[in-house]
Design an enzyme around this catalytic site. Structure first.
Site, PDB file in Angstrom:
ATOM      1  N   TYR A 172      44.504  41.206  52.047  1.00  5.72           N
ATOM      2  CA  TYR A 172      43.920  41.271  50.560  1.00  5.72           C
ATOM      3  C   TYR A 172      44.326  39.953  49.903  1.00  5.72           C
ATOM      4  O   TYR A 172      43.544  39.457  49.084  1.00  5.72           O
ATOM      5  CB  TYR A 172      44.710  42.360  49.770  1.00  5.72           C
ATOM      6  CG  TYR A 172      44.181  42.678  48.212  1.00  5.72           C
ATOM      7  CD1 TYR A 172      43.136  43.098  47.996  1.00  5.72           C
ATOM      8  CD2 TYR A 172      44.985  41.974  47.133  1.00  5.72           C
ATOM      9  CE1 TYR A 172      42.790  43.259  46.526  1.00  5.72           C
ATOM     10  CE2 TYR A 172      44.517  42.013  45.752  1.00  5.72           C
ATOM     11  CZ  TYR A 172      43.514  42.717  45.596  1.00  5.72           C
ATOM     12  OH  TYR A 172      42.963  42.835  44.184  1.00  5.72           O
ATOM     13  N   LYS A 199      41.582  37.116  48.641  1.00  7.06           N
ATOM     14  CA  LYS A 199      41.557  36.641  47.195  1.00  7.06           C
ATOM     15  C   LYS A 199      41.986  34.815  46.931  1.00  7.06           C
ATOM     16  O   LYS A 199      41.295  34.627  46.048  1.00  7.06           O
ATOM     17  CB  LYS A 199      42.791  37.534  46.187  1.00  7.06           C
ATOM     18  CG  LYS A 199      42.222  38.853  46.046  1.00  7.06           C
ATOM     19  CD  LYS A 199      41.007  39.327  45.565  1.00  7.06           C
ATOM     20  CE  LYS A 199      40.900  40.780  45.123  1.00  7.06           C
ATOM     21  NZ  LYS A 199      39.519  40.666  44.470  1.00  7.06           N
TER      22      LYS A 199
HETATM   23  N1  NAD Z   1      43.636  46.977  39.374  1.00  9.49           N
HETATM   24  C1  NAD Z   1      44.326  45.754  39.671  1.00  9.49           C
HETATM   25  O1  NAD Z   1      45.897  45.955  39.430  1.00  9.49           O
HETATM   26  C2  NAD Z   1      43.806  44.488  40.107  1.00  9.49           C
HETATM   27  C3  NAD Z   1      44.731  43.484  40.134  1.00  9.49           C
HETATM   28  C4  NAD Z   1      44.182  42.319  40.686  1.00  9.49           C
HETATM   29  C5  NAD Z   1      42.599  42.147  40.979  1.00  9.49           C
HETATM   30  N2  NAD Z   1      41.852  43.341  40.801  1.00  9.49           N
HETATM   31  C6  NAD Z   1      40.487  43.476  41.365  1.00  9.49           C
HETATM   32  O2  NAD Z   1      39.772  43.788  40.216  1.00  9.49           O
HETATM   33  C7  NAD Z   1      38.349  44.167  40.995  1.00  9.49           C
HETATM   34  C8  NAD Z   1      38.050  45.607  40.324  1.00  9.49           C
HETATM   35  O3  NAD Z   1      39.499  46.367  40.781  1.00  9.49           O
HETATM   36  P1  NAD Z   1      39.768  47.940  40.151  1.00  9.49           P
HETATM   37  O4  NAD Z   1      41.051  47.918  39.934  1.00  9.49           O
HETATM   38  O5  NAD Z   1      38.839  48.003  38.984  1.00  9.49           O
HETATM   39  O6  NAD Z   1      39.547  49.087  41.363  1.00  9.49           O
HETATM   40  P2  NAD Z   1      38.650  50.140  41.406  1.00  9.49           P
HETATM   41  O7  NAD Z   1      38.998  50.655  42.677  1.00  9.49           O
HETATM   42  O8  NAD Z   1      38.830  51.012  40.168  1.00  9.49           O
HETATM   43  O9  NAD Z   1      37.138  49.961  41.449  1.00  9.49           O
HETATM   44  C9  NAD Z   1      36.664  49.069  42.243  1.00  9.49           C
HETATM   45  C10 NAD Z   1      35.123  49.680  42.466  1.00  9.49           C
HETATM   46  O10 NAD Z   1      34.333  48.556  43.519  1.00  9.49           O
HETATM   47  C11 NAD Z   1      33.660  49.507  44.368  1.00  9.49           C
HETATM   48  N3  NAD Z   1      33.450  49.156  45.696  1.00  9.49           N
HETATM   49  C12 NAD Z   1      34.157  49.204  46.767  1.00  9.49           C
HETATM   50  N4  NAD Z   1      33.689  48.535  47.758  1.00  9.49           N
HETATM   51  C13 NAD Z   1      32.260  48.240  47.439  1.00  9.49           C
HETATM   52  C14 NAD Z   1      31.175  47.854  47.954  1.00  9.49           C
HETATM   53  N5  NAD Z   1      31.445  47.614  49.408  1.00  9.49           N
HETATM   54  N6  NAD Z   1      30.083  47.626  47.584  1.00  9.49           N
HETATM   55  C15 NAD Z   1      29.960  47.911  46.095  1.00  9.49           C
HETATM   56  N7  NAD Z   1      30.993  48.414  45.359  1.00  9.49           N
HETATM   57  C16 NAD Z   1      32.303  48.744  46.324  1.00  9.49           C
HETATM   58  C17 NAD Z   1      34.158  51.039  44.209  1.00  9.49           C
HETATM   59  O11 NAD Z   1      33.298  51.920  44.476  1.00  9.49           O
HETATM   60  C18 NAD Z   1      34.754  51.144  42.823  1.00  9.49           C
HETATM   61  O12 NAD Z   1      33.940  51.497  41.917  1.00  9.49           O
HETATM   62  C19 NAD Z   1      38.851  44.231  42.396  1.00  9.49           C
HETATM   63  O13 NAD Z   1      38.023  43.031  42.970  1.00  9.49           O
HETATM   64  C20 NAD Z   1      40.290  44.110  42.555  1.00  9.49           C
HETATM   65  O14 NAD Z   1      40.664  43.502  43.784  1.00  9.49           O
HETATM   66  C21 NAD Z   1      42.503  44.569  40.726  1.00  9.49           C
END
Ligand code: NAD
Length: 276
Positions: free
Chosen positions: A180, A184
């Site tokens: 990860y 990133k």
């Molecule tokens: N939540 C956190 O604390 C956090 C922190 C930093 C970065 N992020 C980043 O933010 C973004 C959103 O994360 P989130 O927390 O909303 O997660 P989440 O799990 O709630 O949502 C992620 C979505 O991506 C979709 N997804 C996964 N693999 C996929 C694929 N191969 N093709 C299409 N869709 C796909 C999933 O079905 C899901 O709906 C991600 O890139 C994550 O790495 C999240």
């Protein structure tokens, strides 16, 4: 927020992507295309947004509702990504903003020495290669379209704007997160190099780097959530997790005309985590 055009959002069925979809619709975008693996959840997000827009319309007259289109797409499927991005641009007539929010997180028990090759590939394929596929398909279209006029004080015109999802782990390391953190960091690097390729063409490419944010990614596993809450209490200056709407606000800023002089940046939205 000056996001009157057409947006394409990946990962839109959950968490931050869903919050971004709602935010673009609320801020008056003409259309949003929502892409995700999870078709059922996508339909639910579309229904929520359509309901909210209908409710808004009852209160006022004459405003044009935002078109909401949904697409079941795996962002690692190169051909499908190319096809769907082109189809969205054709249906809407243009593509102004792309938000690359699809992603997964995996912890490797025991750390880098024990990370499996399968986990490594899964995370890199979705978080990095998927982001690249969507960026490439969208950039080709955006570079050919006419710039749009910013609603704000005659600023230089924008041909398109792409927002990639980094993370605090795009700039610092966190334990047990080999794939990860590597993915990133690479998304931030991809953002910087691609932004320079097209800075003179009115195509802006930025990254948003959320800190610990309450979404299904972080809350669905009680053990992960507990460890995260302890970490937040000791390491996040604001002493709390963010919520998805706070991240979506950063995305709106980077996507729209108010960030007209911003490209190649990584905007930290992390309660101060990386300032230490
Ligand atoms: N939540 C956190 O604390 C956090 C922190 C930093 C970065 N992020 C980043 O933010 C973004 C959103 O994360 P989130 O927390 O909303 O997660 P989440 O799990 O709630 O949502 C992620 C979505 O991506 C979709 N997804 C996964 N693999 C996929 C694929 N191969 N093709 C299409 N869709 C796909 C999933 O079905 C899901 O709906 C991600 O890139 C994550 O790495 C999240």
């Amino acid at each position: 927020m000056d996001v009157a055009g057409f947006a394409l959002i990946t990962g839109a069925a959950s968490g931050i992507g869903r919050a971004c979809a709602q935010a673009f619709a609320r801020e008056g975008s003409a259309g949003i295309a929502l892409l995700d693996l999870n078709e059922e959840a996508l339909s639910a997000v579309k229904a929520e947004i359509d309901d909210e827009l209908r409710a808004q319309q009852n209160g006022s007259t004459g405003s044009q509702p935002c078109r909401v289109e949904i697409y079941s797409v795996d962002v690692t499927n190169e051909d499908l990504v190319n096809r769907v991005v082109a189809e969205v641009a054709e249906k809407f007539g243009r593509l102004d903003y792309v938000v690359n929010a699809a992603g997964i997180a995996i912890k490797h028990q025991g750390g880098a020495a024990f990370a499996t090759t399968a986990d490594w590939h899964r995370v890199i394929d979705i978080n990095l290669t998927g982001t690249f596929f969507v960026l490439r398909a969208a950039a080709k279209i955006m570079l050919k379209q006419e710039p749009i006029t910013s609603a704000i004080d005659g600023r230089p015109l924008q041909r398109g704007s792409i927002v990639n999802f980094g993370s605090i782990q795009g700039v610092v390391g966190i334990t047990l997160s080999t794939a990860y953190t590597a993915a990133k960091h690479a998304v931030v690097g991809l953002t910087r190099t691609a932004s320079e390729d097209y800075a003179q063409d009115g195509l802006r490419i930025n990254a948003i780097c959320p800190g610990y944010t309450e979404t299904p990614m972080t809350t669905k596993n009680p053990q992960v959530l507990k460890a995260m809450e302890e970490r937040v209490a000791s390491a996040v200056p604001m002493r709390r997790m963010g919520n998805a709407r706070e991240i979506a606000d950063g995305v709106l800023f980077l996507a729209g005309g108010r960030s007209s002089f911003v490209t190649g940046s990584a905007l930290m939205v992390d309660g101060g985590y990386t300032s230490r």
